[in-house]
Design a protein around this motif. Structure first.
Motif, PDB file in Angstrom:
ATOM      1  N   VAL A  36       0.872  -1.176   0.000  1.00 57.25           N
ATOM      2  CA  VAL A  36       0.000   0.000   0.000  1.00 57.25           C
ATOM      3  C   VAL A  36       0.903   1.218   0.000  1.00 57.25           C
ATOM      4  CG1 VAL A  36      -1.780   1.254   1.250  1.00 57.25           C
ATOM      5  CG2 VAL A  36      -1.852  -1.245   1.164  1.00 57.25           C
ATOM      6  N   LEU A  37       0.739   2.056  -1.002  1.00 56.32           N
ATOM      7  CA  LEU A  37       1.663   3.162  -1.225  1.00 56.32           C
ATOM      8  C   LEU A  37       1.067   4.502  -0.806  1.00 56.32           C
ATOM      9  CD1 LEU A  37       2.773   2.155  -4.842  1.00 56.32           C
ATOM     10  CD2 LEU A  37       3.772   1.400  -2.668  1.00 56.32           C
ATOM     11  N   SER A  38       1.945   5.435  -0.525  1.00 51.49           N
ATOM     12  CA  SER A  38       1.532   6.811  -0.234  1.00 51.49           C
ATOM     13  C   SER A  38       1.285   7.551  -1.536  1.00 51.49           C
ATOM     14  CB  SER A  38       2.612   7.525   0.578  1.00 51.49           C
ATOM     15  OG  SER A  38       3.748   7.768  -0.249  1.00 51.49           O
ATOM     16  N   ARG A  39       0.785   8.750  -1.432  1.00 49.03           N
ATOM     17  CA  ARG A  39       0.558   9.574  -2.625  1.00 49.03           C
ATOM     18  C   ARG A  39       1.882   9.898  -3.309  1.00 49.03           C
ATOM     19  NH1 ARG A  39      -3.168  12.973  -0.797  1.00 49.03           N
ATOM     20  NH2 ARG A  39      -3.051  14.462  -2.494  1.00 49.03           N
ATOM     21  N   GLU A  40       2.991   9.839  -2.565  1.00 45.71           N
ATOM     22  CA  GLU A  40       4.307  10.091  -3.154  1.00 45.71           C
ATOM     23  C   GLU A  40       4.913   8.829  -3.777  1.00 45.71           C
ATOM     24  OE1 GLU A  40       3.506  12.699   0.373  1.00 45.71           O
ATOM     25  OE2 GLU A  40       3.693  10.524   0.142  1.00 45.71           O
ATOM     26  N   LYS A 273       3.468  -2.572  -8.603  1.00 47.36           N
ATOM     27  CA  LYS A 273       4.195  -1.769  -7.620  1.00 47.36           C
ATOM     28  C   LYS A 273       3.404  -1.569  -6.338  1.00 47.36           C
ATOM     29  CE  LYS A 273       6.970   0.833 -10.956  1.00 47.36           C
ATOM     30  NZ  LYS A 273       7.353   2.185 -11.459  1.00 47.36           N
ATOM     31  N   GLY A 274       2.077  -1.797  -6.372  1.00 51.66           N
ATOM     32  CA  GLY A 274       1.256  -1.615  -5.189  1.00 51.66           C
ATOM     33  C   GLY A 274       0.085  -0.679  -5.458  1.00 51.66           C
ATOM     34  N   ILE A 275      -0.718  -0.474  -4.421  1.00 50.23           N
ATOM     35  CA  ILE A 275      -1.914   0.363  -4.534  1.00 50.23           C
ATOM     36  C   ILE A 275      -1.588   1.766  -4.029  1.00 50.23           C
ATOM     37  CG2 ILE A 275      -4.318   0.611  -3.865  1.00 50.23           C
ATOM     38  CD1 ILE A 275      -4.373  -2.387  -3.286  1.00 50.23           C
ATOM     39  N   LYS A 276      -1.704   2.739  -4.893  1.00 57.21           N
ATOM     40  CA  LYS A 276      -1.404   4.123  -4.522  1.00 57.21           C
ATOM     41  C   LYS A 276      -2.628   4.748  -3.865  1.00 57.21           C
ATOM     42  CE  LYS A 276       1.328   7.955  -6.294  1.00 57.21           C
ATOM     43  NZ  LYS A 276       2.005   8.517  -7.482  1.00 57.21           N
TER      44      LYS A 276
END
Length: 729
Positions: A36-40, A273-276
């Protein structure tokens, strides 16, 4: 031999057609972990989402330690770089060993094993492989060597290889057993990993024995002295095979990650890469560190849990979501952002905003902070202030800023619990019970609400009374939030101005309160009954921040109030958010005027509050406010006429055993120049009138002497027809 060549010539095209490319294998690989990714784009949380197997990320060969690569070749395929898929020397040795019943190293090369991993038709079963399977595996290995490079073969093999239990691939193995990435494995760890290839689920002693053999060969291959002792290898094997060093979830936003995963579309593909998401990694770290640091300072006061949420005012996106205090909590799995807790005084700003909107009060109106006994269906409701003291007549500004309870309850009597309940629902608060369940205690936050919904309601105040739902967790390039005007911009501005007034709150919090920031902010604290919940919620020009402190178990805290528990955390987060982003006071809402006001007490020369400039909705401003006790006529004809009792929504029950004349209801207004009507019938005239109730639903009307409607209240009378009075009763 001729037969073998014929079979080979026939099968080779089929094998070549069925084998995937290295890129296809790499693309089809899926980890059991979702990032789980950040907005950055930074990883906030790693979350295990496949419960069947445990796979890590695909590891490039260059990121595998040299010791592991060497240990694997020593153990499985010493001539890997010399053969073309099938090691005929090893095949001959294996055949000769089988003839003489002697134990030799297996003839299956790494390339042949990879072919079995890519196609289950060539994979060995419990009864071993047949001649056809062995031949097909050999042909597939030959084709792999023709189409793939050696480094690609070894890389895919390391990533697809099943290890112990549910572990698949070198990344999952190294993180679970050794607590490190594959590039960090030393010679002993690499020997253990290589030993697990032949017998993934073998006993500890068997794995230790094989690991010892691999390690000794490694030592010899590096020209080190032979006869090395395997005691350390055996001890390390025993420790590693018992280890579970790779937790199912890891990062700084566990509750947020679970929310994102639960809210996803099950049919949608998960990006590699994951969920932004909307979370900002720096803001999340700020909130986590602030919460944990301040809770450590509160150790010894029986408080271990907390939660914080940060919302972007304009978009409604969640910038930080801290569901618990982590290792400080004994219930870290509980998400405090969504937990239902009593909000205490944090509901008061919405109550006063509604009273301002209905023009029942102004910011300078005087409310009586004195002992009150309010009749309810279940008995007398007697509200108390936090400090158990009364301030007498106070303005609305001071009552809200200083968080006085009794004036808030008196305000709810004017607004009515039903109307206030309806407004809270419009502000997105999912109250579980109806207005009648909470009664007048609703003014003091007796209803349970989640921190997320309470914070978003404050965001409506920050947006001039406009409400919108919290934005979806996943970042979207679509337009802005859709707002609904719930409170007037004028009421929202005045409430915000009061909550930013350090002078007004000084009666309760002092002038050096932690709530005072160097930039513009508006904030309200709250403490629930028995100090079980502690809140601080407020906003700046760009952000709205909500903080809850307490115990997930519901235990009471010891001497922790809103200003000492949640407020320091709120202030810390606000300072961090606005360190580089200045926060300015909002623009004055249209339709507001500023008027100098004086507050006059009954005692000559005494003032209730210092004179000041105050904001009014146009048409409600006045220059002087008198203590009501100084006006003996008490009617204050200039005041808006209203029904004081019964309140809107009152439910009465008739008792058939009590004579009717004993069950009359007293109707009370705030002025005497009024008349009472019901269903067009005149009931009486004056400030107080007696009415004989009868079963049914009624609308009570208050009119002036000219018949103009001034106020009305709906009420319901329940009960059967009353019995006639008995003699002697």
């Amino acid at each position: 031999m001729r037969t073998f060549l014929l079979v080979t010539a026939f099968c080779l095209p089929m094998v070549a057609w069925s084998l995937p490319s290295h890129q296809e294998v790499r693309s089809s690989y899926s980890s059991s972990e979702t990032h789980v990714l950040s907005r950055e784009g930074e990883v906030l949380q790693r979350l295990r989402t496949d419960k069947q197997v445990r796979r890590g990320q695909w590891v490039a060969l260059r990121d595998v330690s040299p010791a592991l690569r060497l240990a694997l070749l020593v153990s499985e395929d010493q001539r890997f770089y010399a053969h073309s898929g099938v090691d005929w020397r090893a095949v001959s040795a294996a055949a000769w060993g089988n003839l003489w019943n002697s134990k030799t190293r297996g003839a299956s090369t790494i390339t042949m094993q990879l072919a079995g991993l890519l196609d289950e038709d060539w994979r060995a079963s419990n009864s071993g492989r047949g001649v056809g399977q062995k031949l097909g595996q050999a042909l597939a290995a030959t084709q792999l060597e023709r189409r793939w490079r050696k480094d690609q073969i070894l890389e895919a093999y390391l990533n697809l290889l099943p290890f112990r239990g549910e572990l698949v691939g070198i990344d999952a193995l190294s993180r679970t057993l050794f607590g490190k990435a594959a590039h960090g494995l030393d010679e002993v760890e690499s020997s253990i990993a290589a030993a697990l290839v032949r017998g993934p689920n073998a006993s500890v002693s068997v794995v230790a024995q094989r690991a010892c053999g691999v390690w000794q060969e490694l030592v010899q291959s590096q020209m080190q002295p032979s006869g090395a002792d395997c005691t350390a290898v055996q001890w390390r094997t025993e420790q590693s095979l018992r280890a579970r060093l790779w937790p199912a979830s890891e990062g700084i936003a566990p509750h947020w990650a679970q929310r994102v995963w639960n809210a996803r579309n099950p049919d949608a593909a998960i990006p590699a890469k994951g969920i932004k998401t909307t979370i900002s990694a720096p803001v999340q770290r700020l909130a986590v560190e602030s919460l944990q640091r301040h809770l450590r300072e509160l150790q010894g006061r029986n408080v271990e849990d907390g939660a914080a949420v940060v919302l972007d005012n304009e978009s409604g996106e969640v910038l930080a979501w801290v569901g618990s205090s982590g290792t400080l909590s004994q219930a870290s799995e509980v998400d405090g952002v969504l937990a239902w807790r009593q909000p205490g005084s944090t509901l008061k700003p919405f109550l006063y905003a509604q009273a301002l909107d209905e023009r029942r009060l102004t910011a300078a109106s005087l409310l009586n902070d004195s002992s009150a006994q309010i009749a309810t269906a279940s008995g007398l409701y007697i509200p108390q202030n936090y400090d158990r003291r009364f301030k007498g007549w106070v303005s609305v500004r001071m009552a809200l800023a200083a968080s006085l309870n009794v004036p808030a309850v008196r305000t709810l009597v004017m607004v009515t619990p039903d109307a206030f309940f309806h407004q809270l629902r419009q502000l997105g608060m999912p109250l579980r019970e109806g207005a009648g369940y909470y009664g007048y205690s609703l003014a003091l936050g007796s209803a349970e609400v989640p921190l997320l919904h309470l914070t978003n309601a404050y965001r409506a105040l920050a947006n001039g009374g406009r409400f919108s739902a919290v934005a979806a967790s996943v970042r979207s390039p679509k337009g802005r939030a859709e707002f609904v005007q719930v409170l007037s911009p004028q009421a929202a501005f005045i409430v915000g101005d009061i909550l930013s007034d350090a002078q007004a709150r000084s009666t309760t919090f002092g002038l050096d309160s932690v709530l005072g920031t160097r930039f513009w902010t508006a904030v309200k604290t709250g403490t629930s009954k028995d100090m079980r919940d502690n809140w601080a919620v407020g906003w700046s020009q760009r952000y709205t921040v909500g903080v809850w402190v307490g115990n997930a178990s519901g235990q009471a805290m010891h001497s922790v109030s809103g200003s000492s528990g949640a407020a320091p955390i709120w202030a810390d987060i606000m300072v961090g958010l606005n360190a580089r982003t200045p926060s300015r006071a909002p623009a004055v809402a249209p339709g507001l005027v500023q008027q100098k006001v004086d507050f006059l007490a009954t005692t000559p020369g005494h003032t209730l509050e210092p004179a000041r400039l105050e904001w009014f909705m146009a048409g409600t401003q006045q220059a002087q406010f008198h203590e009501p006790a100084s006006i003996k006529t008490a009617d204050a004809v200039s005041a808006k006429a209203r029904i004081e009792s019964p309140t809107h929504g009152t439910i009465l029950a008739l008792d058939p055993d009590i004579p009717p004349q004993r069950q009359k209801l007293q109707l009370t207004a705030n002025r005497s120049d009024v008349r009472w009507y019901m269903a067009g019938t005149l009931l009486g005239q004056g400030r107080q009138v007696q009415w004989q109730p009868w079963p049914g639903r009624h609308v009570l009307q208050l009119r002036d002497m000219k018949g103009q409607l001034l106020d009305e209240a709906a009420l319901e009378v329940r009960g059967a027809a009353v019995k006639p009075a008995q003699r002697g009763s």
